[in-house]
Scaffold this motif. Structure first.
Motif, mmCIF file in Angstrom:
data_model
loop_
_atom_site.group_PDB
_atom_site.id
_atom_site.type_symbol
_atom_site.label_atom_id
_atom_site.label_comp_id
_atom_site.label_asym_id
_atom_site.label_seq_id
_atom_site.Cartn_x
_atom_site.Cartn_y
_atom_site.Cartn_z
ATOM 1 N N VAL A 118 18.166 9.246 -1.525
ATOM 2 C CA VAL A 118 17.495 9.493 -2.799
ATOM 3 C C VAL A 118 16.211 8.671 -2.828
ATOM 4 O O VAL A 118 16.127 7.601 -2.206
ATOM 5 C CB VAL A 118 18.400 9.161 -4.008
ATOM 6 C CG1 VAL A 118 19.533 10.170 -4.113
ATOM 7 C CG2 VAL A 118 18.959 7.745 -3.921
ATOM 8 N N VAL A 119 15.219 9.201 -3.530
ATOM 9 C CA VAL A 119 13.886 8.585 -3.525
ATOM 10 C C VAL A 119 13.310 8.533 -4.928
ATOM 11 O O VAL A 119 13.799 9.210 -5.849
ATOM 12 C CB VAL A 119 12.918 9.379 -2.602
ATOM 13 C CG1 VAL A 119 13.394 9.356 -1.165
ATOM 14 C CG2 VAL A 119 12.735 10.807 -3.102
ATOM 15 N N GLY A 120 12.262 7.745 -5.081
ATOM 16 C CA GLY A 120 11.536 7.701 -6.343
ATOM 17 C C GLY A 120 10.143 7.148 -6.129
ATOM 18 O O GLY A 120 9.866 6.505 -5.114
ATOM 19 N N CYS A 121 9.260 7.432 -7.092
ATOM 20 C CA CYS A 121 7.904 6.879 -7.074
ATOM 21 C C CYS A 121 7.592 6.362 -8.470
ATOM 22 O O CYS A 121 8.222 6.783 -9.451
ATOM 23 C CB CYS A 121 6.880 7.932 -6.654
ATOM 24 S SG CYS A 121 6.729 9.325 -7.792
ATOM 25 N N ASN A 122 6.634 5.432 -8.556
ATOM 26 C CA ASN A 122 6.288 4.927 -9.890
ATOM 27 C C ASN A 122 5.441 5.947 -10.648
ATOM 28 O O ASN A 122 4.647 6.702 -10.062
ATOM 29 C CB ASN A 122 5.616 3.558 -9.830
ATOM 30 C CG ASN A 122 4.355 3.489 -9.003
ATOM 31 O OD1 ASN A 122 4.195 4.216 -8.031
ATOM 32 N ND2 ASN A 122 3.460 2.592 -9.370
ATOM 33 N N VAL A 123 5.670 5.979 -11.952
ATOM 34 C CA VAL A 123 4.982 6.915 -12.839
ATOM 35 C C VAL A 123 4.490 6.122 -14.042
ATOM 36 O O VAL A 123 5.304 5.689 -14.872
ATOM 37 C CB VAL A 123 5.926 8.060 -13.281
ATOM 38 C CG1 VAL A 123 5.205 9.007 -14.233
ATOM 39 C CG2 VAL A 123 6.462 8.824 -12.068
ATOM 40 N N GLU A 124 3.174 5.917 -14.113
ATOM 41 C CA GLU A 124 2.609 5.088 -15.171
ATOM 42 C C GLU A 124 2.257 5.930 -16.396
ATOM 43 O O GLU A 124 2.434 7.148 -16.418
ATOM 44 C CB GLU A 124 1.389 4.336 -14.610
ATOM 45 C CG GLU A 124 1.810 3.391 -13.491
ATOM 46 C CD GLU A 124 0.691 2.529 -12.953
ATOM 47 O OE1 GLU A 124 -0.502 2.816 -13.231
ATOM 48 O OE2 GLU A 124 1.019 1.550 -12.239
ATOM 49 N N ASN A 125 1.786 5.226 -17.438
ATOM 50 C CA ASN A 125 1.546 5.870 -18.724
ATOM 51 C C ASN A 125 0.356 5.188 -19.385
ATOM 52 O O ASN A 125 0.156 3.979 -19.194
ATOM 53 C CB ASN A 125 2.816 5.718 -19.585
ATOM 54 C CG ASN A 125 2.794 6.590 -20.808
ATOM 55 O OD1 ASN A 125 2.097 6.311 -21.771
ATOM 56 N ND2 ASN A 125 3.565 7.653 -20.773
ATOM 57 N N ALA A 126 -0.379 5.945 -20.185
ATOM 58 C CA ALA A 126 -1.511 5.377 -20.921
ATOM 59 C C ALA A 126 -1.058 4.234 -21.830
ATOM 60 O O ALA A 126 -1.824 3.306 -22.090
ATOM 61 C CB ALA A 126 -2.204 6.467 -21.726
ATOM 62 N N ALA A 127 0.175 4.314 -22.306
ATOM 63 C CA ALA A 127 0.795 3.164 -22.981
ATOM 64 C C ALA A 127 1.410 2.320 -21.869
ATOM 65 O O ALA A 127 2.545 2.560 -21.430
ATOM 66 C CB ALA A 127 1.853 3.635 -23.967
ATOM 67 N N GLN B 250 17.583 10.282 -9.720
ATOM 68 C CA GLN B 250 17.921 11.279 -8.693
ATOM 69 C C GLN B 250 19.336 11.049 -8.163
ATOM 70 O O GLN B 250 20.060 12.019 -7.890
ATOM 71 C CB GLN B 250 16.917 11.251 -7.544
ATOM 72 C CG GLN B 250 17.132 12.406 -6.573
ATOM 73 C CD GLN B 250 16.153 12.414 -5.417
ATOM 74 O OE1 GLN B 250 16.016 11.433 -4.692
ATOM 75 N NE2 GLN B 250 15.463 13.517 -5.252
ATOM 76 N N LEU B 251 19.735 9.788 -8.047
ATOM 77 C CA LEU B 251 21.106 9.493 -7.608
ATOM 78 C C LEU B 251 22.115 10.225 -8.490
ATOM 79 O O LEU B 251 23.032 10.891 -7.994
ATOM 80 C CB LEU B 251 21.348 7.981 -7.665
ATOM 81 C CG LEU B 251 22.799 7.527 -7.459
ATOM 82 C CD1 LEU B 251 23.218 7.728 -6.002
ATOM 83 C CD2 LEU B 251 22.981 6.067 -7.878
ATOM 84 N N HIS B 252 21.937 10.103 -9.786
ATOM 85 C CA HIS B 252 22.929 10.677 -10.700
ATOM 86 C C HIS B 252 22.793 12.186 -10.808
ATOM 87 O O HIS B 252 23.807 12.903 -10.864
ATOM 88 C CB HIS B 252 22.821 9.991 -12.064
ATOM 89 C CG HIS B 252 23.340 8.583 -12.018
ATOM 90 N ND1 HIS B 252 24.670 8.284 -12.161
ATOM 91 C CD2 HIS B 252 22.715 7.405 -11.772
ATOM 92 C CE1 HIS B 252 24.836 6.970 -12.038
ATOM 93 N NE2 HIS B 252 23.668 6.415 -11.792
#
Ligand code: THU
Length: 133
Positions: A45-54, A68-70
């Protein structure tokens, strides 16, 4: 590169983290992160960071990985690595060590900046599910 312990292909796991990093959305920090973990049934399973204007609500790469694991059936994380935009191994932040502990426990192996370590070494005496029982 850590020595293979026969249970995981660390190079392939890092490749998966690097590929995930290419999908990062990090227009504010410009610090892209990719994470990959092996699950006890063999999937990755993988992930990437996802930023926000806040800024404060940015999602670390590990958040997506745990989701993704779940989504893909649950299970326990057994091996983990995360990388920056230069494909260098980095440490998971403190909050994400707690996320990883919840889903992998004390025995989870992490490829860290100082070699392979267990979760127990990078988050000693962690607070966890057992403390609630
Ligand atoms: N970041 C992660 O994705 N995981 C970590 O373990 C450390 C930090 C992200 C959050 C933010 O988008 C960027 O890296 C800079 O802190």
């Amino acid at each position: 590169m850590p020595a293979s312990d026969g249970t995981v292909d660390w190079a392939a796991l890092k490749d998966a983290a690097e590929e995930a990093m290419t999908h990062a959305y990090a227009p504010y920090s410009r610090f892209r992160v990719g994470a990959a973990a092996r699950v006890d049934d063999g999937r990755v399973v993988v992930g990437c960071n996802v930023e926000n204007a806040a800024y404060g609500v940015a999602l670390c790469a590990e958040c997506g990985l745990v989701s993704q694991l779940h989504i893909t059936g649950g299970g326990r994380l057994t091996h983990f690595v995360c990388v920056n935009g230069d494909r260098e191994v980095i440490m998971p932040c403190g909050r994400c060590r707690q996320l990883l502990f919840e889903n992998g426990g004390r025995e989870l192996s992490l490829w860290t900046v100082s070699g392979v370590k267990t979760m127990d070494e990078v988050l000693p005496d962690a607070f966890g599910p057992d403390d609630l029982s």
